[in-house]
Design a protein around this motif. Structure first.
Motif, mmCIF file in Angstrom:
data_model
loop_
_atom_site.group_PDB
_atom_site.id
_atom_site.type_symbol
_atom_site.label_atom_id
_atom_site.label_comp_id
_atom_site.label_asym_id
_atom_site.label_seq_id
_atom_site.Cartn_x
_atom_site.Cartn_y
_atom_site.Cartn_z
ATOM 1 N N ILE A 133 1.054 -1.203 -0.065
ATOM 2 C CA ILE A 133 0.053 0.036 0.134
ATOM 3 C C ILE A 133 1.060 1.252 0.047
ATOM 4 O O ILE A 133 1.860 1.324 0.738
ATOM 5 C CB ILE A 133 -0.977 -0.014 1.248
ATOM 6 C CG1 ILE A 133 -1.754 -1.134 1.241
ATOM 7 C CG2 ILE A 133 -1.814 1.419 1.243
ATOM 8 C CD1 ILE A 133 -2.486 -1.712 2.473
ATOM 9 N N ALA A 191 1.760 4.901 1.151
ATOM 10 C CA ALA A 191 1.056 5.389 2.542
ATOM 11 C C ALA A 191 0.569 6.647 2.355
ATOM 12 O O ALA A 191 -0.373 7.143 2.991
ATOM 13 C CB ALA A 191 2.505 5.334 3.461
ATOM 14 N N ASN A 226 -2.920 5.766 0.442
ATOM 15 C CA ASN A 226 -3.476 4.681 0.930
ATOM 16 C C ASN A 226 -4.226 4.040 -0.118
ATOM 17 O O ASN A 226 -5.309 2.999 0.104
ATOM 18 C CB ASN A 226 -4.715 4.952 1.978
ATOM 19 C CG ASN A 226 -5.111 4.194 2.925
ATOM 20 O OD1 ASN A 226 -4.283 3.407 3.331
ATOM 21 N ND2 ASN A 226 -6.401 4.107 3.262
ATOM 22 N N GLN A 227 -3.553 3.734 -1.446
ATOM 23 C CA GLN A 227 -3.921 2.920 -2.440
ATOM 24 C C GLN A 227 -3.027 1.642 -2.514
ATOM 25 O O GLN A 227 -2.119 1.700 -2.207
ATOM 26 C CB GLN A 227 -3.970 3.846 -3.901
ATOM 27 C CG GLN A 227 -4.631 4.957 -3.820
ATOM 28 C CD GLN A 227 -6.220 4.586 -3.898
ATOM 29 O OE1 GLN A 227 -6.548 3.663 -4.748
ATOM 30 N NE2 GLN A 227 -7.251 5.233 -3.153
ATOM 31 N N THR A 228 -3.870 0.496 -2.711
ATOM 32 C CA THR A 228 -3.292 -0.572 -3.117
ATOM 33 C C THR A 228 -2.287 -0.671 -4.253
ATOM 34 O O THR A 228 -2.698 -0.412 -5.287
ATOM 35 C CB THR A 228 -4.263 -1.830 -2.985
ATOM 36 O OG1 THR A 228 -4.998 -1.939 -1.980
ATOM 37 C CG2 THR A 228 -3.300 -3.520 -3.246
#
Length: 190
Positions: free
Chosen positions: A137, A139, A142-144
């Motif tokens: 992810i 940071a 906050n996207q995979t």
């Protein structure tokens, strides 16, 4: 290095006399846990993780295994992952909490565990395994970035312990990250 050469020589000698089980165990005793990974959601091509300067390793979630994984195995994984990724020497910071930016977060949940059996497994092959599904992810957003299955396999009878099981999983994560980095560690200056 000398230990590995000695074990290799011993394994060759034993194999030439027809005792392949002993040779195989000597080899795996020297090399430690094996690792493999499979990308469920691609992380991209080579260099796709080069922008990350820090890696934060969160505790892995054992809930799906309903208490089947011993606590010492669960607790051994994150520090072992930190140690393996630190050895890569390509990140500014690796740890449970990092401040280097941009940061890649590794979150995982255990999906499979097989403690193996007794010493008979050396002959009949029921190797202990530990598998986790990990999420990489970004940071900041906050996207995979990607999803992968990572597995550690212990093929050595004498090295079957929680730390070795954690080592296999961490080697798989290191291999996954290395496959997506072109940045190399700095050369040691003499």
């Amino acid at each position: 290095m000398k230990r590995l050469l000695l074990v290799g020589l011993l394994a060759t000698l034993v194999a030439s006399t027809g005792c392949t089980t002993i040779a195989t165990q000597a080899y795996y005793g020297a090399t430690g846990a094996s690792a493999r990974y499979f990308e469920v959601q691609s992380l991209g091509g080579p260099g796709s993780l080069d922008r990350y300067q820090g890696v934060q390793v969160d505790p892995f979630d054992p809930a799906l295994m309903l208490g089947a994984i011993p606590a010492d195995v669960v607790s051994a994984v994150p520090p072992n992952v930190v140690a393996q990724l630190t050895k890569m020497k390509v990140f500014t910071a690796v740890g449970m909490k990092v401040s280097a930016k941009p940061t890649l977060i590794i979150r995982g949940r255990f999906m499979d565990y097989d403690p193996g059996s007794s010493m008979v497994r050396a002959v009949y092959g029921s190797d202990p395994t530990l598998t986790a599904q990990i999420y990489l992810i970004d940071a900041e957003t906050n996207q995979t970035v990607g999803v992968a299955m990572v597995t550690g396999i212990i093929k050595s009878v004498v090295r079957a312990n929680p730390t070795e099981m954690a080592s296999g999983v961490s080697k798989a994560i290191k291999g996954l990250l290395m496959a997506h980095m072109t940045r190399k560690p700095p050369k040691d200056e003499d």
